[in-house]
Design a protein around this motif. Structure first.
Motif, PDB file in Angstrom:
ATOM      1  N   HIS B  66       0.681  -1.317  -0.022  1.00  0.00           N
ATOM      2  CA  HIS B  66      -0.028  -0.258   0.143  1.00  0.00           C
ATOM      3  C   HIS B  66       0.955   1.044  -0.362  1.00  0.00           C
ATOM      4  CE1 HIS B  66      -3.672   2.094   0.553  1.00  0.00           C
ATOM      5  NE2 HIS B  66      -3.151   2.979   1.460  1.00  0.00           N
ATOM      6  N   VAL B  67       0.445   2.450  -0.003  1.00  0.00           N
ATOM      7  CA  VAL B  67       0.923   3.481  -0.413  1.00  0.00           C
ATOM      8  C   VAL B  67       0.051   4.883  -0.035  1.00  0.00           C
ATOM      9  CG1 VAL B  67       2.229   5.058  -2.255  1.00  0.00           C
ATOM     10  CG2 VAL B  67       2.647   3.152  -2.629  1.00  0.00           C
ATOM     11  N   THR B  68       0.629   5.415   0.770  1.00  0.00           N
ATOM     12  CA  THR B  68       0.251   6.984   1.100  1.00  0.00           C
ATOM     13  C   THR B  68       1.567   8.023   1.231  1.00  0.00           C
ATOM     14  OG1 THR B  68      -0.817   7.719   2.756  1.00  0.00           O
ATOM     15  CG2 THR B  68       0.354   6.715   3.419  1.00  0.00           C
ATOM     16  N   TYR B  69       0.997   9.492   1.156  1.00  0.00           N
ATOM     17  CA  TYR B  69       1.383  10.628   0.488  1.00  0.00           C
ATOM     18  C   TYR B  69       1.546  10.707   1.541  1.00  0.00           C
ATOM     19  CZ  TYR B  69       1.492   8.561  -4.059  1.00  0.00           C
ATOM     20  OH  TYR B  69       2.233   7.769  -5.140  1.00  0.00           O
ATOM     21  N   SER B  70       2.927  12.161   1.877  1.00  0.00           N
ATOM     22  CA  SER B  70       2.893  12.833   2.157  1.00  0.00           C
ATOM     23  C   SER B  70       2.484  14.358   2.318  1.00  0.00           C
ATOM     24  CB  SER B  70       4.420  13.590   2.656  1.00  0.00           C
ATOM     25  OG  SER B  70       4.702  14.489   1.171  1.00  0.00           O
ATOM     26  N   ARG B  71       2.074  14.996   2.682  1.00  0.00           N
ATOM     27  CA  ARG B  71       0.975  16.170   2.756  1.00  0.00           C
ATOM     28  C   ARG B  71       1.521  16.623   1.975  1.00  0.00           C
ATOM     29  NH1 ARG B  71      -1.838  18.782   6.665  1.00  0.00           N
ATOM     30  NH2 ARG B  71      -1.478  21.178   6.986  1.00  0.00           N
ATOM     31  N   GLY B 108      -1.399   1.441   5.494  1.00  0.00           N
ATOM     32  CA  GLY B 108      -0.799   2.315   6.565  1.00  0.00           C
ATOM     33  C   GLY B 108      -1.347   4.082   5.948  1.00  0.00           C
ATOM     34  N   SER B 109      -1.407   4.582   6.247  1.00  0.00           N
ATOM     35  CA  SER B 109      -2.304   6.414   6.515  1.00  0.00           C
ATOM     36  C   SER B 109      -1.482   7.162   7.048  1.00  0.00           C
ATOM     37  CB  SER B 109      -3.654   5.798   6.759  1.00  0.00           C
ATOM     38  OG  SER B 109      -4.027   7.121   5.999  1.00  0.00           O
ATOM     39  N   VAL B 110      -1.418   8.387   6.924  1.00  0.00           N
ATOM     40  CA  VAL B 110      -1.074   9.780   7.461  1.00  0.00           C
ATOM     41  C   VAL B 110      -2.407  10.802   8.041  1.00  0.00           C
ATOM     42  CG1 VAL B 110       0.303  11.755   6.226  1.00  0.00           C
ATOM     43  CG2 VAL B 110       0.554  10.117   5.325  1.00  0.00           C
ATOM     44  N   SER B 111      -1.453  11.273   8.927  1.00  0.00           N
ATOM     45  CA  SER B 111      -2.468  12.256   9.789  1.00  0.00           C
ATOM     46  C   SER B 111      -3.234  13.024   9.246  1.00  0.00           C
ATOM     47  CB  SER B 111      -1.823  11.970  11.342  1.00  0.00           C
ATOM     48  OG  SER B 111      -0.706  12.432  10.772  1.00  0.00           O
ATOM     49  N   GLN B 112      -4.020  13.615   9.937  1.00  0.00           N
ATOM     50  CA  GLN B 112      -4.589  15.136   9.101  1.00  0.00           C
ATOM     51  C   GLN B 112      -3.546  16.000   8.949  1.00  0.00           C
ATOM     52  OE1 GLN B 112      -7.563  16.940  11.978  1.00  0.00           O
ATOM     53  NE2 GLN B 112      -8.828  17.741  10.087  1.00  0.00           N
ATOM     54  N   ASP B 113      -3.019  15.955  10.381  1.00  0.00           N
ATOM     55  CA  ASP B 113      -1.822  17.534  10.086  1.00  0.00           C
ATOM     56  C   ASP B 113      -0.235  16.945   9.358  1.00  0.00           C
ATOM     57  OD1 ASP B 113      -0.750  15.466  11.729  1.00  0.00           O
ATOM     58  OD2 ASP B 113      -0.194  16.795  13.512  1.00  0.00           O
ATOM     59  N   GLY B 114      -0.507  15.457   8.886  1.00  0.00           N
ATOM     60  CA  GLY B 114       0.922  16.016   8.456  1.00  0.00           C
ATOM     61  C   GLY B 114       1.756  15.065   8.428  1.00  0.00           C
ATOM     62  N   ARG B 115       2.017  15.052   9.605  1.00  0.00           N
ATOM     63  CA  ARG B 115       2.868  15.359  10.833  1.00  0.00           C
ATOM     64  C   ARG B 115       3.466  13.310  11.284  1.00  0.00           C
ATOM     65  NH1 ARG B 115       4.814  19.076  13.221  1.00  0.00           N
ATOM     66  NH2 ARG B 115       4.115  21.098  12.617  1.00  0.00           N
ATOM     67  N   LEU B 116       1.662  12.458  10.902  1.00  0.00           N
ATOM     68  CA  LEU B 116       2.133  11.120  11.240  1.00  0.00           C
ATOM     69  C   LEU B 116       2.321  10.440  10.765  1.00  0.00           C
ATOM     70  CD1 LEU B 116       0.717  11.105  14.935  1.00  0.00           C
ATOM     71  CD2 LEU B 116       3.048  11.212  14.755  1.00  0.00           C
ATOM     72  N   VAL B 117       2.619   9.073  10.135  1.00  0.00           N
ATOM     73  CA  VAL B 117       2.156   8.260   9.213  1.00  0.00           C
ATOM     74  C   VAL B 117       2.095   6.695   9.746  1.00  0.00           C
ATOM     75  CG1 VAL B 117       5.036   7.714   8.595  1.00  0.00           C
ATOM     76  CG2 VAL B 117       3.105   6.594   7.440  1.00  0.00           C
ATOM     77  N   VAL B 118       1.069   5.979   9.652  1.00  0.00           N
ATOM     78  CA  VAL B 118       0.698   5.658  10.503  1.00  0.00           C
ATOM     79  C   VAL B 118       0.031   3.785  10.470  1.00  0.00           C
ATOM     80  CG1 VAL B 118      -1.583   4.020  12.106  1.00  0.00           C
ATOM     81  CG2 VAL B 118      -0.114   6.642  12.958  1.00  0.00           C
ATOM     82  N   ALA B 119       0.956   2.451  10.574  1.00  0.00           N
ATOM     83  CA  ALA B 119       1.936   1.259   9.558  1.00  0.00           C
ATOM     84  C   ALA B 119      -0.042   0.740  10.880  1.00  0.00           C
ATOM     85  CB  ALA B 119       2.254   0.812  10.018  1.00  0.00           C
ATOM     86  N   GLN B 120      -0.263  -0.158   9.531  1.00  0.00           N
ATOM     87  CA  GLN B 120      -1.004  -1.038  10.358  1.00  0.00           C
ATOM     88  C   GLN B 120      -0.449  -2.952  10.524  1.00  0.00           C
ATOM     89  OE1 GLN B 120      -5.456  -1.194   8.235  1.00  0.00           O
ATOM     90  NE2 GLN B 120      -4.149  -0.821   5.992  1.00  0.00           N
ATOM     91  N   ASN B 121      -0.841  -3.293  10.832  1.00  0.00           N
ATOM     92  CA  ASN B 121      -0.344  -4.328  11.235  1.00  0.00           C
ATOM     93  C   ASN B 121      -1.118  -5.654  11.295  1.00  0.00           C
ATOM     94  OD1 ASN B 121       2.511  -2.834  10.094  1.00  0.00           O
ATOM     95  ND2 ASN B 121       2.728  -2.812  12.701  1.00  0.00           N
ATOM     96  N   TYR B 122      -0.521  -7.257  10.973  1.00  0.00           N
ATOM     97  CA  TYR B 122      -0.746  -8.550  11.084  1.00  0.00           C
ATOM     98  C   TYR B 122      -0.279  -8.948  12.148  1.00  0.00           C
ATOM     99  CZ  TYR B 122      -4.144  -8.185   7.081  1.00  0.00           C
ATOM    100  OH  TYR B 122      -4.975  -8.988   5.876  1.00  0.00           O
ATOM    101  N   GLN B 123       0.780  -8.882  11.521  1.00  0.00           N
ATOM    102  CA  GLN B 123       2.449  -9.504  12.988  1.00  0.00           C
ATOM    103  C   GLN B 123       3.680  -8.856  13.449  1.00  0.00           C
ATOM    104  OE1 GLN B 123       3.104 -11.851  15.336  1.00  0.00           O
ATOM    105  NE2 GLN B 123       1.272 -12.871  14.221  1.00  0.00           N
ATOM    106  N   PRO B 124       3.230  -7.998  14.619  1.00  0.00           N
ATOM    107  CA  PRO B 124       2.613  -8.181  15.670  1.00  0.00           C
ATOM    108  C   PRO B 124       0.937  -7.183  15.462  1.00  0.00           C
ATOM    109  CG  PRO B 124       4.134  -6.963  16.172  1.00  0.00           C
ATOM    110  CD  PRO B 124       4.596  -7.331  15.240  1.00  0.00           C
ATOM    111  N   GLY B 125       0.510  -8.217  15.949  1.00  0.00           N
ATOM    112  CA  GLY B 125      -1.539  -6.754  15.548  1.00  0.00           C
ATOM    113  C   GLY B 125      -1.434  -6.043  16.108  1.00  0.00           C
ATOM    114  N   GLY B 126      -1.302  -5.003  15.242  1.00  0.00           N
ATOM    115  CA  GLY B 126      -1.889  -3.546  16.476  1.00  0.00           C
ATOM    116  C   GLY B 126      -1.615  -2.109  14.959  1.00  0.00           C
TER     117      GLY B 126
END
Lengths: 120, 391
Positions: B66-71, B108-126
């Motif tokens: 998956h690809v998400t982009y910086s602000r 993953g996805s980028v936060s509204q303010d563009g400062r955080l990039v958040v990953a979603q994981n299967y292993q370890p789940g979280g």
């Protein structure tokens, strides 16, 4: 009674193993093997991962399959596993092909030929 | 004389070398990447002239990427199956930073303010939050739904208020995590239903929906009114009593909102479901060629494009939204995995994995505008995603 049942169970298991062994000997033709390898890597890979290390579905690596009976795995491939996301693949292969796939998975699955060539 | 000529040549060589180092001054609004899943590389492409600008290798296992982009839409964050998170500069086509952040990751996805990039994981789940500049870990939320039990995370979406919404496949829950205080995220849990397999947020960021595999229906959470909890909608949506086999989980991301109706893949069925978004009830079903995987609206909402699960993955069908009829069936190649519209929808790029090509269609005439070679292409992601909620 209990003796009879366990005897029957043994006979059934032996028959099952014999059937798997017999069908595994009848290897699919080379072209079909390529199709099956591609199907496992790409389509089973949708859930189990292209590298078969697992995704939404569990890993299909030799070490994760080691303790599982081959005939049960063949049944899972053909009929799926109720209550989980695993569908049955019987519409797309016969039992000896499923047995061949299981045998290969337990040994370590071959890569997709065409893509190996392309990546060189 | 010769010395001077030599000097001049050296000077021009130096200038050329300088040019190669510095990117040509240009915007990034028409750039994007094509994932080459088998080789672990991406092609940087531009959709004005429909060309490939070059390839960036070394991104690991991209079998589910998956690809998400910086602000600022200059950097692509590429998430690989192997837990790799790579920051790629679209302009220089180089890797800025690469980390392995998990054992098995899907996006993953980028936060509204563009400062955080958040990953979603299967292993370890979280989920894990990283600084978008440096990729340093800021905080994490393990999906521990019961003591010692961790769930695979699916359907992560960024929503307003520095929040992220996601579903827990093994726990049957939807979680909303607020990163307003980035190092101390706060999570709210909602029971959702059995085996949510993917999620999506409406383009305005208000409604989060999770498709359920283990039961019929969709879990809907109104983020304007989280206190009301999750509501089950579309009880007829799903595999139904026959429990049809599903050969590939549909992707709800990039789902289609058109004229007050949502177009969704009917799981396990050869149908696209039309849902009235005022009442969240079923309005119609459109018969299609196979089990839908991606159901994507052209940006103006006039058309919906659909691709399919194995064994019907050589087709793409186009639905006219006012009449809800299939108006075109295309065969773009073997194993069509993804489609991406240009920002205003004049073209759509379609990847055909087993034919090793990307085909660009004109969405009005359905003519092929261009084909580009790519090695086992899967996802196509254009940079305008940088400006969209939930991408």
């Amino acid at each position: 009674m209990g003796f009879d049942r366990s005897l029957w169970l043994h006979v059934l298991v032996l028959l099952g193993v014999a059937a798997v062994a017999a069908s595994a000997q009848a290897e699919p033709a080379t072209e079909r093997q390529r199709e099956l390898v591609n199907m496992v890597r790409q389509d089973c890979g949708s859930c189990h991962g292209l590298t078969l290390k697992g995704g939404l579905g569990p890993a299909l690596l030799p070490e994760t399959l080691r303790d599982k009976p081959a005939d049960a795995l063949v049944a899972t491939v053909m009929m799926g596993r109720p209550g989980t996301a695993m569908p049955g693949w019987a519409p797309f292969m016969n039992e000896s092909e499923a047995a061949w796939i299981v045998q290969r998975l337990m040994q370590g699955f071959p890569p997709v030929a065409a893509q190996m060539e392309l990546s060189k | 004389m010769t010395v001077r000529m030599l000097g001049a040549s050296l000077l021009s060589l130096g200038l050329l070398a300088g040019c190669a180092q510095t990117p040509v001054l240009r915007g990034t609004g028409d750039l994007g990447v094509v994932i080459e899943r088998a080789t672990g590389s991406v092609q940087v492409v531009e959709h004005s002239g429909r060309t490939s600008l070059g390839s960036v290798p070394g991104l690991g296992d991209l079998s589910h990427a998956h690809v998400t982009y910086s602000r600022d839409a200059r950097y692509a964050f590429v998430f690989g199956r192997d837990g790799g998170l790579t920051k790629v500069d679209l302009l220089t086509r180089t890797i800025v930073k690469r980390i392995i952040q998990a054992g098995n990751s899907i996006g993953g996805s980028v936060s509204q303010d563009g400062r955080l990039v958040v990953a979603q994981n299967y292993q370890p789940g979280g989920i894990k939050a990283f600084d978008a500049d440096t990729l340093e870990l800021v905080s994490e939320v393990p999906a521990e739904y019961a003591p010692g039990k961790f769930s695979k995370v699916v359907g992560l979406a960024d929503v307003p208020g520095q929040k992220f919404v996601y579903a827990l496949f093994d726990a049957g829950e939807i979680w909303v995590t607020d990163f307003s205080d980035p190092k101390h995220p706060k999570t709210t849990r909602f029971p959702a239903g059995q085996q949510p397999y993917d999620g999506l947020v409406t383009p305005d960021g208000r409604y989060f929906m999770a498709g359920l595999f283990g039961e019929d229906g969709i879990a809907l959470l109104d983020l304007w009114h989280p206190e009301k909890g999750v509501r089950k909608i579309l009880d007829g949506y799903g595999r139904g009593e026959e429990k049809l086999p599903v050969y590939k989980m549909p992707h709800l991301r990039g789902w289609a909102m058109a004229g007050g109706f949502a177009f969704l893949p009917a799981i396990g069925r050869h149908e696209v479901l039309v849902v009235d978004t005022k009442t969240w009830t079923e309005a119609a079903r459109v018969p299609v060629k196979g089990q839908p995987v991606f159901v994507m609206a052209r940006p103006d909402g006039r058309q919906v494009w659909v691709n399919f699960a194995f064994p019907d993955n050589g087709w793409v069908q186009v639905i006219d939204t006012p009449t809800r009829e299939v108006i075109k069936t295309l065969a773009p190649g073997k194993a069509v995995l993804h489609m991406e519209f240009t920002p205003r929808g004049d073209n759509v790029w379609v990847s055909a994995r087993d034919d090793n090509r990307v085909t660009v269609f004109d969405t009005d005439t359905f003519e092929v505008r261009k084909t580009l070679p790519a090695t086992a292409p899967s996802g196509i992601f254009f940079s305008h995603r940088a400006a969209r909620i939930g991408f």
